[in-house]
Each structure stands twice: as C-alpha cells, then as structure tokens.
Design a protein around this motif. Sequence first.
Motif, PDB file in Angstrom:
ATOM      1  N   ARG A  58      -7.942   5.033 -14.144  1.00 42.76           N
ATOM      2  CA  ARG A  58      -7.679   3.662 -13.708  1.00 42.76           C
ATOM      3  C   ARG A  58      -7.393   3.595 -12.212  1.00 42.76           C
ATOM      4  NH1 ARG A  58      -4.867   3.621 -18.622  1.00 42.76           N
ATOM      5  NH2 ARG A  58      -2.890   3.963 -17.571  1.00 42.76           N
ATOM      6  N   LEU A  59      -6.710   4.607 -11.690  1.00 47.79           N
ATOM      7  CA  LEU A  59      -6.371   4.589 -10.266  1.00 47.79           C
ATOM      8  C   LEU A  59      -7.556   4.942  -9.381  1.00 47.79           C
ATOM      9  CD1 LEU A  59      -2.833   6.242 -10.195  1.00 47.79           C
ATOM     10  CD2 LEU A  59      -3.424   3.822 -10.219  1.00 47.79           C
ATOM     11  N   ARG A  60      -8.567   5.579  -9.986  1.00 47.07           N
ATOM     12  CA  ARG A  60      -9.720   5.969  -9.181  1.00 47.07           C
ATOM     13  C   ARG A  60     -10.389   4.759  -8.543  1.00 47.07           C
ATOM     14  NH1 ARG A  60     -12.301   8.546 -12.979  1.00 47.07           N
ATOM     15  NH2 ARG A  60     -10.965  10.374 -12.740  1.00 47.07           N
ATOM     16  N   VAL A 105      -4.162  -6.190  -1.934  1.00 47.95           N
ATOM     17  CA  VAL A 105      -2.844  -6.348  -2.564  1.00 47.95           C
ATOM     18  C   VAL A 105      -2.988  -6.480  -4.074  1.00 47.95           C
ATOM     19  CG1 VAL A 105      -0.937  -7.984  -2.847  1.00 47.95           C
ATOM     20  CG2 VAL A 105      -1.631  -7.270  -0.568  1.00 47.95           C
ATOM     21  N   THR A 106      -3.996  -7.247  -4.513  1.00 50.87           N
ATOM     22  CA  THR A 106      -4.220  -7.411  -5.949  1.00 50.87           C
ATOM     23  C   THR A 106      -4.533  -6.081  -6.616  1.00 50.87           C
ATOM     24  OG1 THR A 106      -5.060  -9.652  -5.564  1.00 50.87           O
ATOM     25  CG2 THR A 106      -5.587  -8.628  -7.681  1.00 50.87           C
ATOM     26  N   VAL A 107      -5.407  -5.298  -5.991  1.00 51.08           N
ATOM     27  CA  VAL A 107      -5.776  -3.990  -6.543  1.00 51.08           C
ATOM     28  C   VAL A 107      -4.581  -3.048  -6.556  1.00 51.08           C
ATOM     29  CG1 VAL A 107      -7.204  -1.942  -6.157  1.00 51.08           C
ATOM     30  CG2 VAL A 107      -8.210  -4.226  -5.910  1.00 51.08           C
ATOM     31  N   GLN A 108      -3.802  -3.032  -5.459  1.00 51.15           N
ATOM     32  CA  GLN A 108      -2.659  -2.127  -5.377  1.00 51.15           C
ATOM     33  C   GLN A 108      -1.578  -2.518  -6.381  1.00 51.15           C
ATOM     34  OE1 GLN A 108      -2.891   0.515  -3.488  1.00 51.15           O
ATOM     35  NE2 GLN A 108      -4.796  -0.151  -2.536  1.00 51.15           N
ATOM     36  N   HIS A 109      -1.365  -3.812  -6.563  1.00 49.71           N
ATOM     37  CA  HIS A 109      -0.360  -4.246  -7.542  1.00 49.71           C
ATOM     38  C   HIS A 109      -0.773  -3.839  -8.950  1.00 49.71           C
ATOM     39  CE1 HIS A 109       2.849  -6.600  -9.295  1.00 49.71           C
ATOM     40  NE2 HIS A 109       1.976  -7.231 -10.055  1.00 49.71           N
ATOM     41  N   ARG A 110      -2.061  -3.965  -9.266  1.00 49.52           N
ATOM     42  CA  ARG A 110      -2.534  -3.537 -10.584  1.00 49.52           C
ATOM     43  C   ARG A 110      -2.325  -2.036 -10.767  1.00 49.52           C
ATOM     44  NH1 ARG A 110      -7.065  -5.957 -10.423  1.00 49.52           N
ATOM     45  NH2 ARG A 110      -8.362  -4.234  -9.708  1.00 49.52           N
ATOM     46  N   ALA A 111      -2.543  -1.259  -9.721  1.00 47.06           N
ATOM     47  CA  ALA A 111      -2.316   0.181  -9.803  1.00 47.06           C
ATOM     48  C   ALA A 111      -0.838   0.493 -10.047  1.00 47.06           C
ATOM     49  CB  ALA A 111      -2.789   0.858  -8.513  1.00 47.06           C
ATOM     50  N   HIS A 149       0.826  -1.207   0.000  1.00 42.09           N
ATOM     51  CA  HIS A 149       0.000   0.000   0.000  1.00 42.09           C
ATOM     52  C   HIS A 149       0.867   1.266   0.000  1.00 42.09           C
ATOM     53  CE1 HIS A 149      -3.516   2.497   0.964  1.00 42.09           C
ATOM     54  NE2 HIS A 149      -2.698   3.155   1.756  1.00 42.09           N
ATOM     55  N   SER A 150       1.911   1.277   0.816  1.00 41.06           N
ATOM     56  CA  SER A 150       2.764   2.477   0.889  1.00 41.06           C
ATOM     57  C   SER A 150       3.474   2.727  -0.436  1.00 41.06           C
ATOM     58  CB  SER A 150       3.777   2.322   2.020  1.00 41.06           C
ATOM     59  OG  SER A 150       4.656   1.238   1.769  1.00 41.06           O
ATOM     60  N   ARG A 151       3.894   1.646  -1.122  1.00 44.11           N
ATOM     61  CA  ARG A 151       4.544   1.826  -2.425  1.00 44.11           C
ATOM     62  C   ARG A 151       3.562   2.359  -3.462  1.00 44.11           C
ATOM     63  NH1 ARG A 151       6.472  -3.128  -4.472  1.00 44.11           N
ATOM     64  NH2 ARG A 151       5.730  -4.403  -2.773  1.00 44.11           N
ATOM     65  N   THR A 152       2.313   1.897  -3.399  1.00 42.58           N
ATOM     66  CA  THR A 152       1.303   2.419  -4.317  1.00 42.58           C
ATOM     67  C   THR A 152       1.059   3.899  -4.067  1.00 42.58           C
ATOM     68  OG1 THR A 152       0.241   0.242  -4.360  1.00 42.58           O
ATOM     69  CG2 THR A 152      -1.043   2.101  -5.180  1.00 42.58           C
ATOM     70  N   GLU A 153       1.000   4.286  -2.799  1.00 42.67           N
ATOM     71  CA  GLU A 153       0.813   5.699  -2.465  1.00 42.67           C
ATOM     72  C   GLU A 153       1.964   6.545  -3.000  1.00 42.67           C
ATOM     73  OE1 GLU A 153      -1.959   7.384  -0.067  1.00 42.67           O
ATOM     74  OE2 GLU A 153      -2.381   6.157  -1.807  1.00 42.67           O
ATOM     75  N   GLU A 154       3.185   6.029  -2.880  1.00 43.08           N
ATOM     76  CA  GLU A 154       4.339   6.756  -3.420  1.00 43.08           C
ATOM     77  C   GLU A 154       4.208   6.930  -4.933  1.00 43.08           C
ATOM     78  OE1 GLU A 154       7.620   7.809  -2.109  1.00 43.08           O
ATOM     79  OE2 GLU A 154       6.325   8.015  -0.359  1.00 43.08           O
ATOM     80  N   LEU A 155       3.819   5.870  -5.608  1.00 42.33           N
ATOM     81  CA  LEU A 155       3.751   5.912  -7.069  1.00 42.33           C
ATOM     82  C   LEU A 155       2.642   6.830  -7.550  1.00 42.33           C
ATOM     83  CD1 LEU A 155       4.326   2.127  -7.835  1.00 42.33           C
ATOM     84  CD2 LEU A 155       5.847   4.009  -8.433  1.00 42.33           C
ATOM     85  N   ARG A 156       1.455   6.698  -6.999  1.00 38.54           N
ATOM     86  CA  ARG A 156       0.318   7.458  -7.493  1.00 38.54           C
ATOM     87  C   ARG A 156       0.318   8.896  -6.977  1.00 38.54           C
ATOM     88  NH1 ARG A 156      -5.205   5.276  -6.225  1.00 38.54           N
ATOM     89  NH2 ARG A 156      -5.847   7.422  -6.493  1.00 38.54           N
ATOM     90  N   GLY A 157       0.848   9.120  -5.791  1.00 38.14           N
ATOM     91  CA  GLY A 157       0.801  10.456  -5.205  1.00 38.14           C
ATOM     92  C   GLY A 157       2.008  11.318  -5.495  1.00 38.14           C
ATOM     93  N   ARG A 158       3.135  10.695  -5.870  1.00 40.59           N
ATOM     94  CA  ARG A 158       4.364  11.458  -6.071  1.00 40.59           C
ATOM     95  C   ARG A 158       4.989  11.229  -7.451  1.00 40.59           C
ATOM     96  NH1 ARG A 158       7.602  11.188  -0.249  1.00 40.59           N
ATOM     97  NH2 ARG A 158       5.902  12.036   1.030  1.00 40.59           N
ATOM     98  N   TYR A 159       5.304   9.971  -7.733  1.00 44.02           N
ATOM     99  CA  TYR A 159       6.076   9.709  -8.955  1.00 44.02           C
ATOM    100  C   TYR A 159       5.271   9.962 -10.225  1.00 44.02           C
ATOM    101  CZ  TYR A 159       9.908   7.864  -6.231  1.00 44.02           C
ATOM    102  OH  TYR A 159      10.967   7.748  -5.367  1.00 44.02           O
ATOM    103  N   ALA A 160       4.015   9.518 -10.248  1.00 44.45           N
ATOM    104  CA  ALA A 160       3.208   9.757 -11.444  1.00 44.45           C
ATOM    105  C   ALA A 160       3.031  11.253 -11.717  1.00 44.45           C
ATOM    106  CB  ALA A 160       1.846   9.057 -11.319  1.00 44.45           C
ATOM    107  N   PRO A 161       2.634  12.085 -10.719  1.00 40.91           N
ATOM    108  CA  PRO A 161       2.541  13.529 -10.995  1.00 40.91           C
ATOM    109  C   PRO A 161       3.864  14.156 -11.400  1.00 40.91           C
ATOM    110  CG  PRO A 161       1.345  12.973  -8.981  1.00 40.91           C
ATOM    111  CD  PRO A 161       2.121  11.753  -9.382  1.00 40.91           C
ATOM    112  N   ALA A 162       4.966  13.696 -10.791  1.00 41.03           N
ATOM    113  CA  ALA A 162       6.271  14.277 -11.140  1.00 41.03           C
ATOM    114  C   ALA A 162       6.622  13.977 -12.599  1.00 41.03           C
ATOM    115  CB  ALA A 162       7.353  13.721 -10.217  1.00 41.03           C
ATOM    116  N   LEU A 163       6.372  12.755 -13.043  1.00 42.55           N
ATOM    117  CA  LEU A 163       6.668  12.406 -14.430  1.00 42.55           C
ATOM    118  C   LEU A 163       5.781  13.175 -15.399  1.00 42.55           C
ATOM    119  CD1 LEU A 163       7.243   8.579 -14.036  1.00 42.55           C
ATOM    120  CD2 LEU A 163       8.878  10.209 -14.978  1.00 42.55           C
ATOM    121  N   VAL A 164       4.520  13.387 -15.037  1.00 44.09           N
ATOM    122  CA  VAL A 164       3.623  14.179 -15.883  1.00 44.09           C
ATOM    123  C   VAL A 164       4.141  15.611 -15.998  1.00 44.09           C
ATOM    124  CG1 VAL A 164       1.317  15.201 -16.016  1.00 44.09           C
ATOM    125  CG2 VAL A 164       1.569  12.771 -15.489  1.00 44.09           C
ATOM    126  N   GLU A 165       4.551  16.199 -14.885  1.00 45.25           N
ATOM    127  CA  GLU A 165       5.042  17.580 -14.910  1.00 45.25           C
ATOM    128  C   GLU A 165       6.332  17.701 -15.716  1.00 45.25           C
ATOM    129  OE1 GLU A 165       3.404  20.045 -14.004  1.00 45.25           O
ATOM    130  OE2 GLU A 165       1.849  19.183 -12.733  1.00 45.25           O
TER     131      GLU A 165
END
Length: 352
Positions: A306-308, A255-261, A48-64
């Motif tokens: 998809r992340l929603r 875990v299945t949902v977070q891994h897919r995200a 869960h914490s890794r998913t939060e890092e990816l969706r909340g930080r890394y994805a927006p940073a790459l978009v910017e």
Amino acid sequence: MLWYWSSGRDPVRGRKHTGKFLFSRMLMLPAVTFTVLALAGTAYFDVHSRTEELRGRYAPALVELAHARVSLTLAQAEAERRLGARGGKPPPQSDLVGLGERYPSLVTAASQSLNNAVQTGALSKAQEQETRVISGLVVAYDYWIDWADSHHDSRPLCRAGMEYATTLLRGSPTAVLNRIGALETRLRASVAELSGPRTVFPVTASAALLATLVLAFLFAGLLDYVRARLRVRSPLPALYALPVLLVFAVLWTGVTVQHRAQQDVERSAARLGRISVPREAGPERSDGPDGPDAAVEKVDSDLAGRLRGTHPGMWMLASVLALAVGAAGAVGCGFALRQYGREYWKIDWRSA
C-alpha cells in the motif's frame, strides 16, 4: 473595501496614480506569492516528514517487535514440548538431539529482531535502553532453558530450570514478553499521535488559504486596473497566477496521499498487536502459512504494497518543482509589472 484597495480605486479621487500603484504591486504581488508558497510548503512538508517517520521507522520497529514476541512465545512452546514441561512425555529424539534446531533458531530470530528494532531509529533513548535490557533477559532465558535441557535426566532439576526460564519470559510484570508488549503499546501510541491532527498543518494550511485569497484579490484588482488605465488586455499577468494553482494542486494531492499512508500504518500497527500464538503452538500450527510469524510477514508485505504507491521521493521532487515554478511565476510577475510601469516611473522622476 478589499476590492477598492486591490484595484487601486478611490471613492473620491478615482483611480490611484499609475506609477505608484504599479510600483506597489511589483513589490506586493511577489511578496504575497512567496508567503503563500512558504505557508503551503510548510504545511505539506510537515505531513510528509510525519509519513517518513511512520513508514521508515515506526512501521519497521513494530514489525520487528512483533517478530520478537512471536518468536519467543514459539520458542517457549518448543522448549516445553521438547522437555516435557507440560506434563507430557518429551519426544524420543530429545535424548539424542536435545532441544533440536527449531528452538535455538527461534531465540536467535528474536534476538535479531530486537536488534533490528533498535536500528530503525524509532525508539527513544529510554526505549533503546529498555530493548537492550530485554535482549539481556533473552540471553538469561536461553541460558536457563539450556540448563534445563542439560539436566533432562533429572525431572526436578529440569522442571526447576524451566520454571525459572518461564518466569523470566512471562511470569512477572517485568518479564520479557510484558516488556515487549509495553514497548509495542508505546510505539502504537506514537503512531496514533503522528498520524492524527497536528497544530502545524491546520495553522499553516489555513494561513496559506487566507494569503491565497488576498493574492487572488491582488491579481483581480491588477487586471482591472491595467485594463482601465493602461488599456492593456493581455492575459500575461493572469498567467503568473497559474503556478500558484499548480502548487496547490500538487501539494493537496500529496497531502491526501501521505495522509492515507499514515492511516495505513496506524491500521497495520493495530493488526500487529492482535497477532498471537495459538495455545498449542506445535510446529504444525505455527510454521505454516497460517502461523503467527507468517501473519506478521503478511501485515508487513500488505503495508509495503500500500505504501509503494505513495512514492515519497517522487512526491518530494514534485512538490519542490511545483514550489520552484510558483516562485518563478512570482518573480516573472514582478518583472512584468516593472515593464508596465517603467515609463511612468521615468515621468515621476522627471516631475520630482
């Protein structure tokens, strides 16, 4: 041997003493249950914490960063078109309005995107410093473009200003666009690492499964012992095992949902890296719905859609509630065994 131990059997003496057996299980069952819950919770919260890092930080940073790269490339193409730097003649209105409105808006958008990338928190300290260096180079690039525009009546001076600005933007390995590309590459590598297999999850998940196997034997042995020695056929002890099954069902689904995200973020990061600006990047090819900036927005909106469905807050709440129910079941099991063994313990104390 495990079954003999869990059911209180002795190959020589038959069943173990009732009071001692129930007392040991009153302590052991809650302890093993709490161990299972702790290991399963650790495994889930790591994912869960890794998913939060990816969706909340890394994805927006790459978009910017993709926005900044595209905006600067489009700004360069617009400046070249306005100043006639590609051997063509500048538009007639350049004498009156110079670079126009499109060029400065693109440079401003790029600077804002770089600042937003820093604000996401995905960048390390060194990467934040690198981004600030890039922002400074963008200011210098903009200065030389403006200088070239102010000397548009003198072709040699205008050309010299444009050449220097182009060198700052993409004329060397340390130029702005190369630096942004290197940042994007490092962030994509971090995304791949976070979304890939990690040591914490397989170790804790495997340990949780082994502990669950031991717990299953303990519950089965307890039921066998209670039916044989106490003649109690109540399903109550077995019901206390159901919360543990609930915990595994909720956490495994999570875990299945977070891994897919995580996989969605990794694929979107790769898509962003493939977005480029057309060679002839005039407004008619770059500002429409098929332009590169719109492509970045589409990747961002597709990923958000998809992340929603992952609902990280809801999954966190569901997992915490499931763990709380499992803990309550462990405590309830201990109290139930206390009720079963209370009379036997009184006899043991009197005998002592």
